[in-house]
Design a protein around this motif. Structure first.
Motif, PDB file in Angstrom:
ATOM      1  N   ILE B  11       0.861  -1.181   0.000  1.00 33.57           N
ATOM      2  CA  ILE B  11       0.000   0.000   0.000  1.00 33.57           C
ATOM      3  C   ILE B  11       0.896   1.229   0.000  1.00 33.57           C
ATOM      4  O   ILE B  11       1.789   1.345   0.836  1.00 33.57           O
ATOM      5  CB  ILE B  11      -0.937   0.037   1.222  1.00 33.57           C
ATOM      6  CG1 ILE B  11      -1.849  -1.187   1.218  1.00 33.57           C
ATOM      7  CG2 ILE B  11      -1.786   1.301   1.210  1.00 33.57           C
ATOM      8  CD1 ILE B  11      -2.800  -1.244   2.396  1.00 33.57           C
ATOM      9  N   VAL B  16       2.749  -4.598   2.779  1.00 32.12           N
ATOM     10  CA  VAL B  16       1.870  -4.826   3.932  1.00 32.12           C
ATOM     11  C   VAL B  16       1.630  -6.315   4.141  1.00 32.12           C
ATOM     12  O   VAL B  16       1.690  -6.814   5.255  1.00 32.12           O
ATOM     13  CB  VAL B  16       0.538  -4.070   3.753  1.00 32.12           C
ATOM     14  CG1 VAL B  16      -0.426  -4.412   4.868  1.00 32.12           C
ATOM     15  CG2 VAL B  16       0.780  -2.556   3.718  1.00 32.12           C
ATOM     16  N   ARG B  35      -2.500  -8.818  15.706  1.00 31.38           N
ATOM     17  CA  ARG B  35      -2.486  -7.547  16.437  1.00 31.38           C
ATOM     18  C   ARG B  35      -2.837  -6.393  15.518  1.00 31.38           C
ATOM     19  O   ARG B  35      -2.901  -6.551  14.303  1.00 31.38           O
ATOM     20  CB  ARG B  35      -1.069  -7.288  16.941  1.00 31.38           C
ATOM     21  CG  ARG B  35      -0.680  -7.998  18.173  1.00 31.38           C
ATOM     22  CD  ARG B  35       0.710  -7.479  18.534  1.00 31.38           C
ATOM     23  NE  ARG B  35       1.665  -8.577  18.723  1.00 31.38           N
ATOM     24  CZ  ARG B  35       1.735  -9.281  19.835  1.00 31.38           C
ATOM     25  NH1 ARG B  35       0.924  -9.017  20.839  1.00 31.38           N
ATOM     26  NH2 ARG B  35       2.601 -10.254  19.951  1.00 31.38           N
ATOM     27  N   ASN B  36      -2.938  -5.212  16.131  1.00 36.16           N
ATOM     28  CA  ASN B  36      -3.159  -3.996  15.346  1.00 36.16           C
ATOM     29  C   ASN B  36      -2.068  -3.836  14.293  1.00 36.16           C
ATOM     30  O   ASN B  36      -0.894  -3.952  14.616  1.00 36.16           O
ATOM     31  CB  ASN B  36      -3.118  -2.770  16.253  1.00 36.16           C
ATOM     32  CG  ASN B  36      -4.408  -2.616  17.019  1.00 36.16           C
ATOM     33  OD1 ASN B  36      -5.109  -3.593  17.246  1.00 36.16           O
ATOM     34  ND2 ASN B  36      -4.730  -1.418  17.397  1.00 36.16           N
ATOM     35  N   GLY B  37      -2.490  -3.582  13.058  1.00 39.80           N
ATOM     36  CA  GLY B  37      -1.517  -3.339  12.002  1.00 39.80           C
ATOM     37  C   GLY B  37      -0.885  -4.595  11.442  1.00 39.80           C
ATOM     38  O   GLY B  37       0.051  -4.529  10.643  1.00 39.80           O
ATOM     39  N   ALA B  38      -1.382  -5.771  11.830  1.00 34.62           N
ATOM     40  CA  ALA B  38      -0.773  -7.019  11.369  1.00 34.62           C
ATOM     41  C   ALA B  38      -1.100  -7.301   9.903  1.00 34.62           C
ATOM     42  O   ALA B  38      -0.337  -7.978   9.205  1.00 34.62           O
ATOM     43  CB  ALA B  38      -1.251  -8.180  12.236  1.00 34.62           C
ATOM     44  N   GLY B  39      -2.234  -6.791   9.425  1.00 36.27           N
ATOM     45  CA  GLY B  39      -2.607  -7.014   8.028  1.00 36.27           C
ATOM     46  C   GLY B  39      -3.935  -7.738   7.846  1.00 36.27           C
ATOM     47  O   GLY B  39      -4.220  -8.261   6.767  1.00 36.27           O
ATOM     48  N   LYS B  40      -4.785  -7.723   8.879  1.00 36.64           N
ATOM     49  CA  LYS B  40      -6.081  -8.419   8.783  1.00 36.64           C
ATOM     50  C   LYS B  40      -6.993  -7.717   7.778  1.00 36.64           C
ATOM     51  O   LYS B  40      -7.548  -8.355   6.865  1.00 36.64           O
ATOM     52  CB  LYS B  40      -6.770  -8.452  10.169  1.00 36.64           C
ATOM     53  CG  LYS B  40      -5.915  -9.068  11.271  1.00 36.64           C
ATOM     54  CD  LYS B  40      -6.627  -9.083  12.596  1.00 36.64           C
ATOM     55  CE  LYS B  40      -6.869  -7.699  13.180  1.00 36.64           C
ATOM     56  NZ  LYS B  40      -5.626  -6.966  13.533  1.00 36.64           N
ATOM     57  N   THR B  41      -7.160  -6.405   7.972  1.00 36.89           N
ATOM     58  CA  THR B  41      -8.040  -5.665   7.071  1.00 36.89           C
ATOM     59  C   THR B  41      -7.515  -5.738   5.644  1.00 36.89           C
ATOM     60  O   THR B  41      -8.289  -5.919   4.691  1.00 36.89           O
ATOM     61  CB  THR B  41      -8.150  -4.202   7.539  1.00 36.89           C
ATOM     62  OG1 THR B  41      -8.689  -4.184   8.860  1.00 36.89           O
ATOM     63  CG2 THR B  41      -9.060  -3.401   6.627  1.00 36.89           C
ATOM     64  N   THR B  42      -6.207  -5.625   5.509  1.00 39.45           N
ATOM     65  CA  THR B  42      -5.617  -5.681   4.173  1.00 39.45           C
ATOM     66  C   THR B  42      -5.906  -7.037   3.516  1.00 39.45           C
ATOM     67  O   THR B  42      -6.195  -7.099   2.310  1.00 39.45           O
ATOM     68  CB  THR B  42      -4.102  -5.427   4.255  1.00 39.45           C
ATOM     69  OG1 THR B  42      -3.895  -4.186   4.942  1.00 39.45           O
ATOM     70  CG2 THR B  42      -3.478  -5.348   2.883  1.00 39.45           C
ATOM     71  N   GLU B  83     -14.512  -3.237   8.867  1.00 43.71           N
ATOM     72  CA  GLU B  83     -14.165  -2.947  10.247  1.00 43.71           C
ATOM     73  C   GLU B  83     -14.885  -1.703  10.781  1.00 43.71           C
ATOM     74  O   GLU B  83     -15.447  -1.708  11.861  1.00 43.71           O
ATOM     75  CB  GLU B  83     -12.643  -2.733  10.277  1.00 43.71           C
ATOM     76  CG  GLU B  83     -12.067  -2.352  11.594  1.00 43.71           C
ATOM     77  CD  GLU B  83     -10.538  -2.392  11.516  1.00 43.71           C
ATOM     78  OE1 GLU B  83      -9.969  -2.213  10.422  1.00 43.71           O
ATOM     79  OE2 GLU B  83      -9.928  -2.614  12.560  1.00 43.71           O
ATOM     80  N   GLU B 161     -13.193  -7.651  12.368  1.00 44.25           N
ATOM     81  CA  GLU B 161     -13.222  -7.286  13.791  1.00 44.25           C
ATOM     82  C   GLU B 161     -14.610  -6.865  14.275  1.00 44.25           C
ATOM     83  O   GLU B 161     -14.800  -5.760  14.768  1.00 44.25           O
ATOM     84  CB  GLU B 161     -12.216  -6.162  14.069  1.00 44.25           C
ATOM     85  CG  GLU B 161     -10.798  -6.635  13.778  1.00 44.25           C
ATOM     86  CD  GLU B 161      -9.735  -5.891  14.572  1.00 44.25           C
ATOM     87  OE1 GLU B 161      -9.926  -5.772  15.799  1.00 44.25           O
ATOM     88  OE2 GLU B 161      -8.750  -5.450  13.972  1.00 44.25           O
TER      89      GLU B 161
HETATM   90  N1  LIG Z   1      -4.183   3.150   3.396  1.00 45.12           N
HETATM   91  C1  LIG Z   1      -3.020   2.836   3.972  1.00 45.12           C
HETATM   92  N2  LIG Z   1      -1.923   3.613   3.764  1.00 45.12           N
HETATM   93  C2  LIG Z   1      -0.738   3.298   4.338  1.00 45.12           C
HETATM   94  N3  LIG Z   1      -0.538   2.242   5.108  1.00 45.12           N
HETATM   95  C3  LIG Z   1      -1.563   1.431   5.351  1.00 45.12           C
HETATM   96  C4  LIG Z   1      -2.868   1.683   4.796  1.00 45.12           C
HETATM   97  N4  LIG Z   1      -3.705   0.716   5.194  1.00 45.12           N
HETATM   98  C5  LIG Z   1      -2.955  -0.097   5.970  1.00 45.12           C
HETATM   99  N5  LIG Z   1      -1.688   0.317   6.067  1.00 45.12           N
HETATM  100  C6  LIG Z   1      -0.638  -0.325   6.826  1.00 45.12           C
HETATM  101  O1  LIG Z   1      -0.675  -1.698   6.587  1.00 45.12           O
HETATM  102  C7  LIG Z   1      -0.476  -2.441   7.775  1.00 45.12           C
HETATM  103  C8  LIG Z   1      -1.602  -3.426   7.973  1.00 45.12           C
HETATM  104  O2  LIG Z   1      -2.815  -2.704   8.141  1.00 45.12           O
HETATM  105  P1  LIG Z   1      -4.223  -3.430   8.349  1.00 45.12           P
HETATM  106  O3  LIG Z   1      -5.246  -2.368   8.385  1.00 45.12           O
HETATM  107  O4  LIG Z   1      -4.377  -4.511   7.369  1.00 45.12           O
HETATM  108  O5  LIG Z   1      -4.009  -4.051   9.796  1.00 45.12           O
HETATM  109  P2  LIG Z   1      -5.095  -4.732  10.729  1.00 45.12           P
HETATM  110  O6  LIG Z   1      -4.529  -6.037  11.098  1.00 45.12           O
HETATM  111  O7  LIG Z   1      -6.420  -4.710  10.125  1.00 45.12           O
HETATM  112  O8  LIG Z   1      -5.016  -3.773  12.011  1.00 45.12           O
HETATM  113  P3  LIG Z   1      -6.181  -3.283  13.021  1.00 45.12           P
HETATM  114  O9  LIG Z   1      -6.275  -4.334  14.073  1.00 45.12           O
HETATM  115  O10 LIG Z   1      -5.614  -2.019  13.579  1.00 45.12           O
HETATM  116  O11 LIG Z   1      -7.416  -3.113  12.253  1.00 45.12           O
HETATM  117  C9  LIG Z   1      -0.353  -1.422   8.899  1.00 45.12           C
HETATM  118  O12 LIG Z   1       0.997  -1.274   9.215  1.00 45.12           O
HETATM  119  C10 LIG Z   1      -0.879  -0.162   8.296  1.00 45.12           C
HETATM  120  O13 LIG Z   1      -0.190   0.943   8.825  1.00 45.12           O
END
Ligand SMILES: Nc1ncnc2c1ncn2[C@@H]1O[C@H](COP(=O)(O)OP(=O)(O)OP(=O)(O)O)[C@@H](O)[C@H]1O
Ligand SMILES: [Mg+2]
Lengths: 308, 216
Positions: B11, B16, B35-42, B83, B161
């Motif tokens: 991204i 990511v 965890r937060n930022g691990a990449g679940k949403t991605t 989310e 989540e």
């Molecule tokens: N639009 C974006 N621009 C830049 N970096 C991004 C973007 N979306 C996600 N990231 C980065 O990608 C990584 C994974 O993000 P993601 O949202 O997939 O995590 P997550 O596991 O869903 O976290 P959370 O529990 O906080 O929802 C993070 O380090 C985040 O900073």
């Protein structure tokens, strides 16, 4: 102190009636720009070109030799719709589609370049001499408006037709966006493009449709303006700058907001024409700056940050 | 039903996801923990076609989704509850739920049938239905997002989540709704993300753990 019975009151009344017609035209153009920006997130400078080309096409087709007088008005509207239906899809497909992912600055530059190209094309086709055709205005005739014991003839075109068309557009658009599936789909893409896609909405189709609708609205604005003025190069630029002022003042959002703002700016400008002619051109921008100083999000823009 | 095979996603130039492989069988219930930022949403956005992988394959129903436009997921029976809910605030709850079904061109009768089914599974939506989605609490919004995902998600739903930020009572009701879902729609695949591995344990058959963009 202005009263309705002294000369200033008379002027104010005239200014307001004039302003209504002007506001109607401003609304037609700026509501399209607002719609397109809301959905595509591209500030389309060439929106002003659609206005200009709509106006020129309407003036030349509506003034064709041999055309019955009554046909001028329908031909004028038809010309605008055709301009929008042809230019809108072609430009969206060939150009806009390539820049959706670009930075806003690039998008602005590209649509500005397009504006310059269309401006030249328009000079090539219609020349630089003023073009005018007021058959439709003369066909509708005038109506006497009593003012302080006097009667002032107003054209029915500006007193009834222009505000009527703008009002019908406003009501029709509001109904369409709220009550039809296509309208709700457009709103959904405006609010959240990604969520709309996840709901099965083909955003590309919505872009094409919205851009075309915007082009038709701008061309209609130009066509409706054409019998009230003589057309010269530069009307496109004037229109786009004014429309930017309207959507900046209104803030992004519901089309009713664009309508009220167009009214405010239209009336403001024509009051200036009567009372302070030297300010005519800047009044819309004075209103814009005054509003934005107090409400940076615009009169009707949502206060909370939008997800883009 | 939903597969990532060695998928990498960047991204804004930053990697990511790194070679993520995860498998959700038809009718399977799978948790993606991280965890937060691990990449679940991605991961979910990539499955939805909202992000393009730089390497690896995305499979939907066993078919390579490389040339499948994002908006065709709904047509294939994939529902998604993001989310942050992402409801259309100006629409009513009912309009939010009905929109994806209408976009698919389902008949009025079929839309009513699905609405009844969803209302049966999530009874709290019945009273919320006429309310403006923009005026809901976060927890109510999560319920609505689930309901909306179920309107088209007949083969699979992805829930990002869903428990995050829910008050305990609401979280309990949400978990009960998921259990009802399992009993009522045994053929529906569910992929749920969560940061707390304990929470989902009774609800799922398989768990993937993601750490810094890699499956652990
Ligand atoms: N639009 C974006 N621009 C830049 N970096 C991004 C973007 N979306 C996600 N990231 C980065 O990608 C990584 C994974 O993000 P993601 O949202 O997939 O995590 P997550 O596991 O869903 O976290 P959370 O529990 O906080 O929802 C993070 O380090 C985040 O900073
Ligand atoms: Mg997340």
């Amino acid at each position: 102190m202005i009263t309705w019975f002294d000369e200033n009151g008379l002027l104010l009344g005239l200014a307001l009636l004039d302003g209504l017609a002007y506001a109607a035209l401003v609304f037609m153009v700026s509501v399209g720009l607002n719609l397109v920006f809301g959905v595509l997130r591209v500030l389309n400078v060439a929106h002003g070109s659609f206005y200009a080309i709509g106006a020129y096409a309407a003036a030349s087709l509506g003034g064709m030799a041999g055309l019955p007088v009554w046909a001028s008005l329908p031909v004028l509207l038809l010309a605008a719709v055709l301009v929008g239906l042809v230019l809108g899809p072609v430009i969206e497909r060939i150009l806009l589609r390539r820049i959706y992912a670009e930075e806003p600055v690039i998008q602005l530059l590209v649509t500005f370049a397009l504006f310059m190209i269309l401006e030249d094309a328009q000079k090539l086709v219609w020349g630089v001499q003023p073009v005018s055709n007021d058959v439709a205005v003369r066909w509708l005739g005038t109506v006497d408006v009593p003012f302080a014991g006097d009667v002032i003839p107003f054209t029915k075109y500006q007193l009834f037709l222009l505000p009527g068309v703008a009002l019908a557009t406003l009501v029709g658009l509001a109904w369409f966006l709220r009550r039809t599936l296509t309208g709700r789909v457009i709103v959904a893409v405006t609010v959240d493009r990604e969520a709309a896609t996840a709901m099965g909405i083909d955003a590309k189709k919505v872009f094409l449709l919205t851009f075309t609708a915007g082009a038709v609205l701008a061309a209609l604005g130009g066509a409706l303006a054409s019998p009230t003025t003589s057309l010269v190069p530069g009307i496109g630029a004037q229109t786009i700058v004014l429309s930017f002022a309207v959507i900046a003042t209104a803030g992004l959002g519901q089309i009713e907001g664009a309508a009220l703002t167009a009214l405010l700016i239209g009336l403001g400008r024509s009051v200036a024409v009567y009372f302070a002619p030297e300010l005519e051109v800047v009044v819309p921008y004075i209103i814009m700056v005054a509003v934005l100083l107090v409400r940076p999000q615009g009169l009707f823009g949502a206060a909370e940050a939008r997800r883009v | 039903m939903l597969d990532l095979e060695g998928v990498s996603v960047a991204i804004a130039g930053a990697p990511v996801l790194r070679g993520v492989t995860l498998h959700v069988p038809a009718g399977g219930r799978v948790a993606l923990i991280g965890r937060n930022g691990a990449g679940k949403t991605t991961s979910l956005r990539t499955l939805m076609g909202l992000l393009a992988p730089s390497a690896g394959r995305v499979l939907i129903g066993g078919e390579d989704a490389a040339r499948l436009p994002a908006h065709h997921r709904a047509r294939l029976g994939i529902g998604y509850a993001p989310e942050d809910r992402r409801l259309f605030g100006g629409f009513s709850v009912r309009e939010n739920m009905v929109l994806p079904a209408e976009v698919l061109g389902l008949t009025g009768a079929e839309i009513r049938r699905r609405l009844d089914l969803v209302f049966g599974l999530l009874p709290e939506l019945v009273t919320l239905a006429p309310r403006r989605a923009g005026g809901l609490s976060g927890g109510q919004g999560k319920m609505v997002a689930l309901g909306r995902a179920l309107m088209v998600g007949v083969r699979a739903v992805m829930l990002d989540e869903p428990f995050q930020g829910l008050a305990p009572a609401l979280a309990l009701r949400y978990a009960e709704a998921l259990k009802r879902l399992r009993d009522a729609l045994p053929e529906l695949a569910i992929l749920i993300t969560e940061s707390n591995p304990e929470l989902l344990r009774p609800l799922v058959e398989a768990t993937f753990v993601i750490e810094r963009g890699e499956i652990a």
